[in-house]
Write an enzyme that holds these catalytic residues in place. Structure first.
Site, PDB file in Angstrom:
ATOM      1  N   GLN A 281       0.823  -1.213   0.000  1.00 49.25           N
ATOM      2  CA  GLN A 281       0.000   0.000   0.000  1.00 49.25           C
ATOM      3  C   GLN A 281       0.859   1.266   0.000  1.00 49.25           C
ATOM      4  O   GLN A 281       0.465   2.310   0.526  1.00 49.25           O
ATOM      5  CB  GLN A 281      -0.954  -0.002   1.202  1.00 49.25           C
ATOM      6  CG  GLN A 281      -2.124  -0.947   1.061  1.00 49.25           C
ATOM      7  CD  GLN A 281      -3.044  -0.563  -0.096  1.00 49.25           C
ATOM      8  OE1 GLN A 281      -3.155   0.595  -0.465  1.00 49.25           O
ATOM      9  NE2 GLN A 281      -3.711  -1.558  -0.671  1.00 49.25           N
ATOM     10  N   SER A 282       2.009   1.194  -0.624  1.00 53.82           N
ATOM     11  CA  SER A 282       2.944   2.326  -0.642  1.00 53.82           C
ATOM     12  C   SER A 282       2.372   3.535  -1.387  1.00 53.82           C
ATOM     13  O   SER A 282       1.996   3.451  -2.561  1.00 53.82           O
ATOM     14  CB  SER A 282       4.246   1.889  -1.318  1.00 53.82           C
ATOM     15  OG  SER A 282       5.044   3.006  -1.640  1.00 53.82           O
TER      16      SER A 282
END
Length: 331
Positions: free
Chosen positions: A74-75
């Site tokens: 989920q960067s």
């Protein structure tokens, strides 16, 4: 002092506004402001695009056709990189750390797919081992197919990327000056370290000892980030032939708000996120800004920040990270 910046590609909608948090300021007896870097652009939302403006300019200058970067599944940084590449006609290859072979399309990862990035998924031990050598096997695979990769380490937190928040600080100081404000405390989340280091360098290069820089670590511990900041300053000074004398006394890192771990929420954090939305319509995320904002409010109530000086919270984005953790919110 005039600062001469390297070449950059304009990607972000800047300057982003500084807004006063009027109701929270009245409630807490302090002057609270937020630098809205969450609205640098919907697809590019957050602090990473400021770094990418310089980093992708460097990639283009060396003739790269593929930008490779890495981070958690989920960067925010990976999503912003994929968006920037899509806009500029570059290929993007993301190396994502995950224990799930096929993670669900949600939040930032959904956006990554929409931006047509390529992916390599790695479990944590493999990821860590390969990160230490710059994911050379992935880069070599791209070269073998005729590609010209340019690797950006996690978060864009390298010497070139630090220019993003040196410039960001200069922008914010000009906006405060227009309000008649000179002294201020700047507060942000600390995840990969480049934003904080850029602010520290900016404080020195802009000759502004009257502003303070405070980071709230959302992973690791303060010593890790003090060392990371020292290392980035050293790399920056060497790469750009600029002497920066920024001792550890020139900034502070506050621990105690990580909770059970990186990207893992806790009840007090969730309540702060809900409060900020309810009172100021300010959207925070449970990974970065929520923890830093919760820490700032708590430390302000403890007397850590002098209430006579304005506090500027740098909102580094991350709204897409809310959706994968929606189960944590009960209404």
């Amino acid at each position: 002092m005039t600062v001469y910046y390297p070449k950059r590609i304009m990607l972000a909608h800047t300057p982003t506004p500084i807004m006063k948090l009027k109701k929270l300021s009245a409630e807490l007896g302090a002057e609270l402001y937020v630098k809205r870097d969450d609205i640098t652009g919907l697809e590019l939302s957050g602090n990473k695009v400021r770094k990418l403006e310089f980093l992708i300019a460097e990639a283009v200058d060396v003739g790269a056709d593929t930008v490779v970067t890495c981070g958690g599944v989920q960067s925010n940084h990976c999503r912003a990189t994929a968006a920037a590449c899509a806009r500029l006609g570059l290929k993007c290859h993301l190396i994502l750390r995950t224990e799930t072979p096929a993670p669900p399309y949600d939040g930032n990862l959904l956006m990554d797919y929409l931006f047509n990035a390529d992916f390599t998924y790695m479990p944590r031990p493999e990821y860590k081992k390969n990160e230490e050598i710059g994911f050379e096997s992935v880069l070599e695979g791209i070269r073998a197919k005729g590609g010209k990769p340019f690797y950006i380490p996690v978060g864009g937190s390298v010497a070139m990327g630090c220019w993003g928040y040196t410039r960001g600080l200069e922008e914010a100081l000009m906006q405060l000056s227009e309000r008649g404000i000179r002294r201020a405390h700047f507060v942000s989340a600390l995840g990969s370290g480049g934003t904080h280091a850029g602010l520290v360098m900016g404080r020195y290069l802009l000759e502004r000892p009257d502003v303070s820089i405070t980071g709230f670590n959302v992973c690791d511990d303060p010593e890790y980030f003090y060392q990371k900041t020292d290392r980035l300053i050293e790399e920056f000074s060497e790469k750009f032939k600029v002497e920066i004398h920024a001792s550890r006394d020139s900034h502070s890192i506050i621990d105690g708000y990580v909770g059970p771990g990186y990207a893992l929420p806790y009840p007090e954090l969730i309540e702060t996120i809900k409060m900020a939305a309810r009172v100021e319509a300010l959207i925070l995320d449970p990974v970065y800004t929520g923890k830093a904002f919760h820490g700032m409010i708590t430390e302000l109530q403890k007397g850590r920040f002098p209430k006579e000086d304005p506090i500027v919270f740098i909102h580094t984005g991350g709204a897409f990270g809310l959706f994968p953790q929606k189960a944590e919110f009960v209404f």
